[in-house]
Design an enzyme around this catalytic site. Structure first.
Site, PDB file in Angstrom:
ATOM      1  N   ASP A   1      31.682  34.694 -83.858  1.00  0.00           N
ATOM      2  CA  ASP A   1      32.465  33.970 -84.524  1.00  0.00           C
ATOM      3  C   ASP A   1      34.068  34.417 -85.052  1.00  0.00           C
ATOM      4  O   ASP A   1      34.246  34.482 -86.372  1.00  0.00           O
ATOM      5  CB  ASP A   1      31.806  33.496 -86.162  1.00  0.00           C
TER       6      ASP A   1
ATOM      7  N   VAL B   1      30.231  33.288-100.710  1.00  0.00           N
ATOM      8  CA  VAL B   1      30.523  34.625-100.960  1.00  0.00           C
ATOM      9  C   VAL B   1      30.630  34.887-102.695  1.00  0.00           C
ATOM     10  O   VAL B   1      31.846  33.897-102.880  1.00  0.00           O
ATOM     11  CB  VAL B   1      31.699  35.209-100.090  1.00  0.00           C
TER      12      VAL B   1
END
Length: 535
Positions: free
Chosen positions: A135, A27
């Protein structure tokens, strides 16, 4: 590929430094040039771009993610597939993660329930749109600057692994094994119940600081426990909250809540019961709830709040684990296989059960057949009366342990002390001066003696505690401590059987038989405990 390919693929954004990394990608921070809006840019692993089927699946999933519009879901602003890159542009949240707060200052039970209600609200909206998360964990719950909780990274696990859990040959797991549902680990068909399990596991951890399974053993062992073992009961959390959490992490998906909203309804009701109808207002965390969930939260409590709820409300709970087992990286060089191919069911501890059974059977038989070498002379009488034998000094022993040592007092014989008379049941060994030993027996019922009643009570006590230990080991409520405790309990069991049989059959209670029975009892107990722990 370098960062320049990301910059080239996103000319409308000023791409900044890396702000995060996980098994599903990297990210970067960024800013929209025209709007001045801060963004987070998720760069998916190159393996996604290199696999045509995976790439097409992700493009389809990205369209679904872009349609998700919910206060508790991180919105996706853009999706770019260009120059070998797959990039998701999302809202940037700089308020930290739930994990950072949990491992730092800690969270109260009220805060944890509010955070999980917010997550369930977002998850249910995604499930209604056909998107599973797969997740859910504290690191994927982010805070805005105003304290709103938002769920991030929707659908990426679903795209990359098609819902199954993947592992490397070295045993690293793609995903977060601490929160993976059993059916997800085995590659079985998935439903919202998989996200319910992960969210329930997260709430369990937030409420007690630990996970519902024993630590250690690595990622694969962690997954195997979730597939084949029952979770430990939630400690120090009263009902009805504990019951709601345990239902959410049931191994069987059909035993869990069927979707995130039904989980939220029960969780809100349990929190309202424990913390009061206005608990969300006092909490100060913005939570957007469906009408059914909100109504459950504000429903008046049906029973008085338990006293231990006060400490549960106020005391911050912190993580006792270091950051959970790190995930494997998805790269072109990684060789990933479904976890179901490498996870094997635990072997049956039949050999330990066999040892326990043989030891127990031998323990029962030995006191009947091993009666020692009793002297020929046996005197049975009421021990309240003097023992009339010739001599000057009488010694009475039980398995070599002295019970009485008395001189003769006049022509009536030897008068035993009151304590010795109450102890003796069945027979004991007696000896006068240098004469041959003989057996001295009590004429009263053995149940009026410590040898008789005491051995029976010891037998019941050890059996009850051993059964309790074995049950706790099977349910994973305890661990090594119960196995260690089984040794003295087994020793006591063996001694109790030896003494009780000796009393009832009027056998000479010898030390060699006592030690044999004690060792057999300890062997049976520790074998059964180890078998229960491994079962």
């Amino acid at each position: 590929m370098t960062l320049s390919s990301v910059v080239a693929a996103l000319p409308q954004y000023a791409v900044g430094e890396q702000i995060g990394e996980g098994g599903m990608g990297v990210v970067y921070g960024g800013v929209h040039r025209q709007l001045g809006r801060p963004v987070a840019i998720k760069r998916l692993p190159h393996a996604v771009a290199e696999d045509r089927r995976m790439s097409e699946r992700f493009e389809h999933e990205a369209r679904l993610l872009a349609r998700l519009d919910h206060p508790h879901i991180v919105p996706v602003y853009d999706y770019v597939r260009q120059q070998g890159e797959h990039l998701l542009v999302m809202e940037r949240l700089d308020g930290g993660t739930v994990w950072s707060r949990f491992s730092g200052d800690g969270l109260t039970a009220q805060q944890s329930c509010g955070i999980v209600l917010a997550a369930l609200s977002g998850l249910h909206a995604a499930h209604e749109a056909g998107v599973l998360h797969l997740d859910v964990k504290p690191k994927n719950l982010l805070f805005t600057a105003t304290g709103v909780v938002k769920v991030a990274d929707f659908g990426i696990s679903q795209v990359v692994s098609e819902g199954a859990t993947l592992v490397t040959h070295a045993g690293a797991v793609l995903g977060t094994p601490a929160y993976i549902a059993p059916e997800q680990a085995m590659g079985n068909p998935l439903s919202p119940a998989a996200d319910v399990y992960a969210t329930g596991t997260m709430l369990y951890e937030l409420l007690c600081g630990d996970l519902p399974f024993e630590r250690g053993g690595g990622p694969l062992a962690m997954i195997q426990k979730r597939v084949y073992q029952e979770p430990r009961p939630l400690p120090n959390v009263p009902e009805p909250l504990a019951g709601v959490v345990m239902r959410s992490i049931a191994r069987d998906p059909s035993a869990r809540y069927r979707n995130a909203e039904t989980f939220a309804i029960d969780l809100a009701g349990a929190a309202g019961h424990l913390f009061g109808p206005d608990w969300l207002v006092r909490l100060g965390i913005p939570v957007h709830l469906a009408p059914q969930v909100s109504a459950s939260s504000t429903r008046p409590s049906l029973r008085p709040v338990e006293r231990d709820t006060v400490s549960l409300t106020q005391q911050p709970i912190r993580a006792t684990l270091v950051d959970p087992v790190p995930a494997a990286r998805l790269s072109g060089s990684s060789t990933l296989v479904p976890a179901a191919q490498v996870i094997k069911p635990p072997s049956s501890p039949w050999l330990l059960w066999l040892v326990a059974a043989i030891s127990l059977l031998t323990l029962v038989v030995v006191p009947f057949v091993a009666s020692g070498n009793p002297p020929e002379v046996v005197i049975t009488q009421d021990l309240a009366d003097p023992v009339k034998v010739d001599g000057t000094h009488l010694v009475v022993t039980l398995a070599g342990i002295p019970l009485a040592d008395v001189p003769q007092r006049g022509p009536d014989g030897f008068e035993l002390p009151g304590a010795a008379r109450w102890i003796i049941g069945g027979v004991v060994t007696a000896k006068v001066d240098d004469q041959p030993a003989f057996l001295l027996g009590s004429g009263q019922t053995p149940w009026l003696s410590i040898m008789g009643t005491g051995s029976a009570l010891l037998l019941l006590f050890t059996l009850a505690y051993l059964e309790s230990n074995l049950r706790a080991l099977r349910r994973r409520q305890t661990g090594v401590a119960a196995v260690i405790a089984s040794v003295p309990l087994g020793l006591g069991l063996g001694l109790a059987v030896w003494l009780l049989v000796s009393v009832l059959l009027k056998h000479e209670p010898t030390m060699s038989v006592a030690l044999t029975c004690g060792v057999l009892g300890a062997a049976a107990a520790i074998s059964a405990s180890l078998a229960s722990k491994r079962a």
